[in-house]
Design a protein around this motif. Structure first.
Motif, PDB file in Angstrom:
ATOM      1  N   LEU A   1     -22.628  -3.842  15.102  1.00  0.00           N
ATOM      2  CA  LEU A   1     -23.754  -3.449  15.958  1.00  0.00           C
ATOM      3  C   LEU A   1     -24.637  -4.646  16.294  1.00  0.00           C
ATOM      4  O   LEU A   1     -25.180  -4.744  17.398  1.00  0.00           O
ATOM      5  CB  LEU A   1     -24.584  -2.368  15.254  1.00  0.00           C
ATOM      6  N   LYS A   2     -24.760  -5.563  15.340  1.00  0.00           N
ATOM      7  CA  LYS A   2     -25.601  -6.754  15.593  1.00  0.00           C
ATOM      8  C   LYS A   2     -24.955  -7.671  16.629  1.00  0.00           C
ATOM      9  O   LYS A   2     -25.633  -8.347  17.382  1.00  0.00           O
ATOM     10  CB  LYS A   2     -25.824  -7.510  14.289  1.00  0.00           C
ATOM     11  N   ARG A   3     -23.636  -7.680  16.635  1.00  0.00           N
ATOM     12  CA  ARG A   3     -22.916  -8.568  17.564  1.00  0.00           C
ATOM     13  C   ARG A   3     -22.877  -8.046  18.993  1.00  0.00           C
ATOM     14  O   ARG A   3     -22.815  -8.817  19.944  1.00  0.00           O
ATOM     15  CB  ARG A   3     -21.451  -8.652  17.117  1.00  0.00           C
ATOM     16  N   VAL A   4     -22.836  -6.721  19.126  1.00  0.00           N
ATOM     17  CA  VAL A   4     -22.594  -6.109  20.436  1.00  0.00           C
ATOM     18  C   VAL A   4     -23.855  -6.170  21.301  1.00  0.00           C
ATOM     19  O   VAL A   4     -24.944  -5.859  20.818  1.00  0.00           O
ATOM     20  CB  VAL A   4     -22.162  -4.630  20.211  1.00  0.00           C
ATOM     21  N   PRO A   5     -23.708  -6.546  22.586  1.00  0.00           N
ATOM     22  CA  PRO A   5     -24.898  -6.559  23.456  1.00  0.00           C
ATOM     23  C   PRO A   5     -25.520  -5.170  23.544  1.00  0.00           C
ATOM     24  O   PRO A   5     -24.802  -4.167  23.506  1.00  0.00           O
ATOM     25  CB  PRO A   5     -24.340  -6.964  24.826  1.00  0.00           C
ATOM     26  N   GLU A   6     -26.854  -5.119  23.688  1.00  0.00           N
ATOM     27  CA  GLU A   6     -27.547  -3.817  23.701  1.00  0.00           C
ATOM     28  C   GLU A   6     -27.118  -2.921  24.850  1.00  0.00           C
ATOM     29  O   GLU A   6     -27.258  -1.707  24.798  1.00  0.00           O
ATOM     30  CB  GLU A   6     -29.061  -4.044  23.790  1.00  0.00           C
ATOM     31  N   ARG A   7     -26.570  -3.541  25.896  1.00  0.00           N
ATOM     32  CA  ARG A   7     -26.134  -2.764  27.065  1.00  0.00           C
ATOM     33  C   ARG A   7     -24.947  -1.864  26.739  1.00  0.00           C
ATOM     34  O   ARG A   7     -24.696  -0.861  27.406  1.00  0.00           O
ATOM     35  CB  ARG A   7     -25.716  -3.777  28.145  1.00  0.00           C
ATOM     36  N   VAL A   8     -24.189  -2.229  25.678  1.00  0.00           N
ATOM     37  CA  VAL A   8     -22.947  -1.513  25.362  1.00  0.00           C
ATOM     38  C   VAL A   8     -23.236  -0.334  24.431  1.00  0.00           C
ATOM     39  O   VAL A   8     -23.793  -0.504  23.347  1.00  0.00           O
ATOM     40  CB  VAL A   8     -21.933  -2.481  24.696  1.00  0.00           C
ATOM     41  N   ILE A   9     -22.853   0.850  24.854  1.00  0.00           N
ATOM     42  CA  ILE A   9     -22.985   2.047  24.008  1.00  0.00           C
ATOM     43  C   ILE A   9     -21.883   1.994  22.951  1.00  0.00           C
ATOM     44  O   ILE A   9     -20.697   1.897  23.285  1.00  0.00           O
ATOM     45  CB  ILE A   9     -22.836   3.327  24.860  1.00  0.00           C
ATOM     46  N   VAL A  10     -22.279   2.017  21.687  1.00  0.00           N
ATOM     47  CA  VAL A  10     -21.293   2.000  20.594  1.00  0.00           C
ATOM     48  C   VAL A  10     -21.151   3.423  20.066  1.00  0.00           C
ATOM     49  O   VAL A  10     -22.106   4.003  19.549  1.00  0.00           O
ATOM     50  CB  VAL A  10     -21.745   1.060  19.453  1.00  0.00           C
ATOM     51  N   VAL A  11     -19.959   3.982  20.234  1.00  0.00           N
ATOM     52  CA  VAL A  11     -19.699   5.338  19.719  1.00  0.00           C
ATOM     53  C   VAL A  11     -19.013   5.212  18.367  1.00  0.00           C
ATOM     54  O   VAL A  11     -17.931   4.639  18.261  1.00  0.00           O
ATOM     55  CB  VAL A  11     -18.780   6.126  20.681  1.00  0.00           C
ATOM     56  N   ILE A  12     -19.687   5.690  17.328  1.00  0.00           N
ATOM     57  CA  ILE A  12     -19.036   5.756  16.014  1.00  0.00           C
ATOM     58  C   ILE A  12     -18.631   7.219  15.845  1.00  0.00           C
ATOM     59  O   ILE A  12     -19.489   8.093  15.679  1.00  0.00           O
ATOM     60  CB  ILE A  12     -19.978   5.307  14.865  1.00  0.00           C
ATOM     61  N   ASP A  13     -17.352   7.451  15.926  1.00  0.00           N
ATOM     62  CA  ASP A  13     -16.803   8.813  15.907  1.00  0.00           C
ATOM     63  C   ASP A  13     -16.471   9.163  14.457  1.00  0.00           C
ATOM     64  O   ASP A  13     -15.528   8.640  13.875  1.00  0.00           O
ATOM     65  CB  ASP A  13     -15.564   8.802  16.821  1.00  0.00           C
ATOM     66  N   GLU A  14     -17.289  10.054  13.896  1.00  0.00           N
ATOM     67  CA  GLU A  14     -17.153  10.386  12.471  1.00  0.00           C
ATOM     68  C   GLU A  14     -16.595  11.795  12.259  1.00  0.00           C
ATOM     69  O   GLU A  14     -17.087  12.549  11.418  1.00  0.00           O
ATOM     70  CB  GLU A  14     -18.512  10.229  11.778  1.00  0.00           C
ATOM     71  N   ALA A  15     -15.551  12.115  13.012  1.00  0.00           N
ATOM     72  CA  ALA A  15     -14.951  13.458  12.908  1.00  0.00           C
ATOM     73  C   ALA A  15     -14.502  13.771  11.475  1.00  0.00           C
ATOM     74  O   ALA A  15     -14.493  14.923  11.055  1.00  0.00           O
ATOM     75  CB  ALA A  15     -13.770  13.581  13.870  1.00  0.00           C
TER      76      ALA A  15
END
Ligand SMILES: Cc1ncc(COP(=O)(O)O)c(C=O)c1O
Length: 369
Positions: free
Chosen positions: A185-199
């Motif tokens: 999360l720290k590496r990814v630009p803020e513009r990118v939505i990070v989906v953590i899929d915890e099914a």
């Protein structure tokens, strides 16, 4: 000559290969002339224990109201989730299964000229949802079957708006620890939505079950998705949700159908949150089942990918052949060649002890045949 109406859809839709679900029991019974009751389906990561008592009572109670539209806002369920996570109700998006929520994320943030990043061997819905919006797929090679989060972060380009991470992942059962998720999360630009899929979150060992939802407060681009389809046993009713920053949740809700979760599902899911003993038992039995399947595979000389989910992905060699031989013996599992790129493996859902035994006997016979 008359035009094929299918030709009218955009090329990115025409080139889609539809999602391949696990084979239904009724279909195999018809094809093979088998009794439905004799068939074991271990192909869709469902809960073999069924549902908890409060959930059943809530379903029975809700049936009397199905002539009415559901509460389009899902107030009661959102309120319970909000209390559980300590998040505002505005941060919760409900879906017709978490699959719906994943599609909503794609609709809200992807489109032609955009891209999403995912791992090799990832859940099939990520590439499908991406391609269906005319967006580009950035697939990053896995590392020992797991997401290579560092490489995924590096693969993000100016057109990338979504990153998909299933944790645990289906079909590999691999898991990234909270520190790795935070570093990502720290590496990814803020513009990118990070989906953590915890099914499969509820199947994690307690020491690995992180409070990822809390990270939403620090990372407004994070969307955590969870489902009632697995440990809660509600796969057939279709209900899942996302927890996200209120503004991101608002963006996702714009593309939602007004009544995307039905009233029986809403009532069942709200009650299921009180059936925690049922969930705890499901967890414990799943651990035993994983052990049973793992030991059985080892006895047969088959490797498997250590799993954090309610399924085990076993290396059987010529998987398509073995899959068909298992079908003849009334056992449905999931082939994971094709888009999953695991042509030598079969994914087996943890069933009851008797179902796991039936699978292992059928596998023994199929490997010998
Ligand atoms: C990783 C993962 N995410 C999401 C889903 C979707 O489940 P549902 O739509 O039933 O919530 C699945 C189902 O198998 C899955 O394996």
């Amino acid at each position: 000559m008359m035009m094929d109406p299918c030709e009218l859809s955009p090329s990115y839709v025409r080139s889609l290969s539809p999602y391949q679900p696990g084979k239904p029991i009724s279909e195999l019974a018809r094809e093979m002339g088998l009794e439905e009751a004799s068939i074991v389906k271990l192909a869709s990561n469902e809960n073999p224990r069924g549902i908890g008592p409060r959930t059943r009572a809530a379903i029975e109670g809700a049936i009397g109201e199905i002539a009415r539209y559901p509460d389009g806002n899902g107030f009661e369920l959102k309120q319970k989730l909000s209390a559980r996570y300590g998040m505002d109700m505005g941060s919760i998006v409900l879906g017709n299964g978490s699959n719906d929520v994943l599609e909503l994320v794609a609709s809200a943030f992807l489109g032609p000229g955009r891209a999403s990043v995912m791992s090799q061997h990832c859940f099939a819905v990520y590439p499908l949802a991406t391609q269906a919006r005319g967006a580009r797929i950035i697939a990053v090679p896995a590392q020992s079957y797991a997401h290579d989060l560092e490489a995924m972060a590096k693969a993000i380009d100016d057109e990338t708006y979504v990153a998909w991470v299933a944790n645990p992942n289906n079909p590999t059962g691999t898991h990234a620890r909270q520190e790795e998720i935070e570093a990502f999360l720290k590496r990814v630009p803020e513009r990118v939505i990070v989906v953590i899929d915890e099914a499969y979150n509820e199947y994690l060992r307690p020491e690995l079950r992180a409070e990822s939802v809390k990270l939403v407060k620090r990372h407004p681009n994070l969307v955590v998705t969870r489902t009632f389809s697995k440990a809660y046993g509600l796969a057939g009713l279709r209900v899942g949700y996302a927890v996200a920053h209120a503004s991101v949740a608002d963006g996702i809700k714009r593309v939602r159908q007004p009544f995307n979760v039905n009233s029986v599902a809403l009532a069942a899911a709200a009650a299921a949150l009180d059936d925690m003993e049922f969930v705890a038992r499901s967890y414990a039995e799943n651990l035993q089942g994983l052990r049973q399947l793992g030991e059985g595979a080892t006895r047969l000389g088959c490797d498997y990918i250590p799993s954090h989910g309610n399924f085990l992905t076993i290396r059987v060699g010529k998987a398509t052949e073995i899959y068909k031989k298992l079908l003849k013996r009334g056992v449905i599992v999931r082939p994971v060649g094709g888009g999953y790129q695991l042509p030598e493996h079969l994914r087996v859902t943890v069933g009851t002890a008797a179902e796991n035994d039936k699978f292992l006997s059928a596998l023994t016979a199929s490997l010998r045949e």
